[in-house]
Design an enzyme around this catalytic site. Structure first.
Site, PDB file in Angstrom:
ATOM      1  N   ALA A  19       0.856  -1.187   0.000  1.00 18.74           N
ATOM      2  CA  ALA A  19       0.000   0.000   0.000  1.00 18.74           C
ATOM      3  C   ALA A  19       0.886   1.229   0.000  1.00 18.74           C
ATOM      4  O   ALA A  19       2.104   1.134   0.198  1.00 18.74           O
ATOM      5  CB  ALA A  19      -0.897  -0.011   1.228  1.00 18.74           C
ATOM      6  N   LYS A  20       0.246   2.382  -0.194  1.00 22.84           N
ATOM      7  CA  LYS A  20       1.021   3.620  -0.279  1.00 22.84           C
ATOM      8  C   LYS A  20       1.798   3.901   1.011  1.00 22.84           C
ATOM      9  O   LYS A  20       2.777   4.606   1.013  1.00 22.84           O
ATOM     10  CB  LYS A  20       0.100   4.784  -0.638  1.00 22.84           C
ATOM     11  CG  LYS A  20      -0.237   4.739  -2.129  1.00 22.84           C
ATOM     12  CD  LYS A  20      -1.144   5.819  -2.632  1.00 22.84           C
ATOM     13  CE  LYS A  20      -1.336   5.625  -4.147  1.00 22.84           C
ATOM     14  NZ  LYS A  20      -2.580   6.093  -4.687  1.00 22.84           N
ATOM     15  N   ARG A  21       1.322   3.304   2.118  1.00 18.77           N
ATOM     16  CA  ARG A  21       2.035   3.532   3.391  1.00 18.77           C
ATOM     17  C   ARG A  21       3.405   2.836   3.418  1.00 18.77           C
ATOM     18  O   ARG A  21       4.262   3.176   4.229  1.00 18.77           O
ATOM     19  CB  ARG A  21       1.186   3.069   4.577  1.00 18.77           C
ATOM     20  CG  ARG A  21       0.912   1.596   4.536  1.00 18.77           C
ATOM     21  CD  ARG A  21       0.154   1.041   5.709  1.00 18.77           C
ATOM     22  NE  ARG A  21      -0.053  -0.382   5.466  1.00 18.77           N
ATOM     23  CZ  ARG A  21      -1.098  -0.892   4.830  1.00 18.77           C
ATOM     24  NH1 ARG A  21      -2.064  -0.101   4.414  1.00 18.77           N
ATOM     25  NH2 ARG A  21      -1.188  -2.190   4.611  1.00 18.77           N
TER      26      ARG A  21
END
Ligand code: GLU
Length: 285
Positions: free
Chosen positions: A252-254
């Site tokens: 994910a973008k995290r």
């Protein structure tokens, strides 16, 4: 047979990570192996969450990875008129209604109704505003309430009848858009939604094969319905499995350390990153 046209359509709300690289490579390879076209589209209709810096980073990261795309990049925020025209067509068919519910109100109503139906993204919108009278709608708009335009899915299906799409992994799939409920197609502050913009754009860009992660499989039930209502051609679909880490968790973008920018900054080569993204056959090219 007509040429294969695929696309990669990221939203510039963050940096591309290794999972995006996998998805982009799936589309790119499908096009290049067939001698077709690979298009790039920036899905930036959510102006509050998108940043120009991320858009620039996406182009830079894809080029660094060795991906080339055909023609100009389509930037959705430059095409609101196209989505407006589609919305007007649906409105002329009597298929849209304004919804004034806040997310909190929807959640409260769903919690109250013990037997509330559940869709793919959790609770389904219980169609609260579908039955509002015209004067009630007018009064709420006049009072400045925020609104969203929702698609009356049952009414739409009564017009189209049963629909199908061809999925390269799942086979012939019967569209069941009711499982997503009366989805939002536009909001007061954003005159389109993901579902509407993606369907219109895939048609306008002549996309013949939609390659995207299987997390978006359910959305295709609605996209297929919109295609039928708007008389748009139906592409084939390939919903690919999501790339997961060693623990089975999707990227994910995290996961900043696995952004393409971070990998490049710590000295990884494009070949190494393509291999990490599931395309080892190009690791040496
Ligand atoms: N813009 C969507 C995303 O970044 C992808 C849309 C699509 O491939 O249909 O998740």
């Amino acid at each position: 047979m007509s040429a294969v046209v695929t696309r990669f359509a990221p939203s510039p709300t963050g940096l591309l990570h290794i999972g995006h690289a996998h998805s982009a490579l799936v589309g790119w390879r499908a096009a290049r192996e067939a001698g077709g076209c690979f298009l790039l589209r920036l899905e930036d209709i959510d102006r509050a969450r998108c940043r120009p810096g991320f858009a620039a980073a996406i182009l830079r990261d894809l080029a660094w990875l060795g991906l080339d795309w055909d023609g100009a990049v389509r930037v959705q925020s430059e095409h609101f008129a196209d989505y407006r025209a589609a919305l007007d067509r649906l409105d002329a068919l009597g298929l849209l209604y304004p919804c004034f519910c806040t997310r909190t109100a929807i959640r409260a109503e769903v919690t109250q109704a013990a037997a509330a139906p559940h869709g793919v993204d959790g609770a389904l919108y219980p169609s609260t505003c579908r039955g509002l009278s015209l004067p009630e709608r007018a009064a709420r708009r006049k009072a400045g309430a925020a609104w969203a335009l929702r698609l009356d899915v049952a009414k739409a299906l009564a017009l189209t009848g049963t629909l199908w799409w061809e999925d390269e992994r799942a086979g012939r799939v019967a569209a069941d858009p009711l499982r997503l409920g009366d989805v939002v197609l536009a909001r007061k502050e954003t005159p389109t939604s993901y579902h509407l913009a993606v369907t219109v754009d895939d048609a306008l860009q002549g996309v013949s094969l939609v390659t995207r992660g299987e997390d978006l499989f359910a959305a295709t039930h609605i996209h297929r319905l919109l295609q039928a209502l708007l008389d748009l051609p139906v592409p084939r679909y390939r919903h690919h499995p999501l790339l997961v880490d060693a623990g089975g968790r999707r990227y994910a973008k995290r996961d900043r350390a696995l952004s393409l920018s971070a990998l490049r900054a710590c000295g990884r080569t494009p070949q190494e990153v393509r291999a990490m993204a599931g395309f080892p056959e190009w690791a040496g090219s």
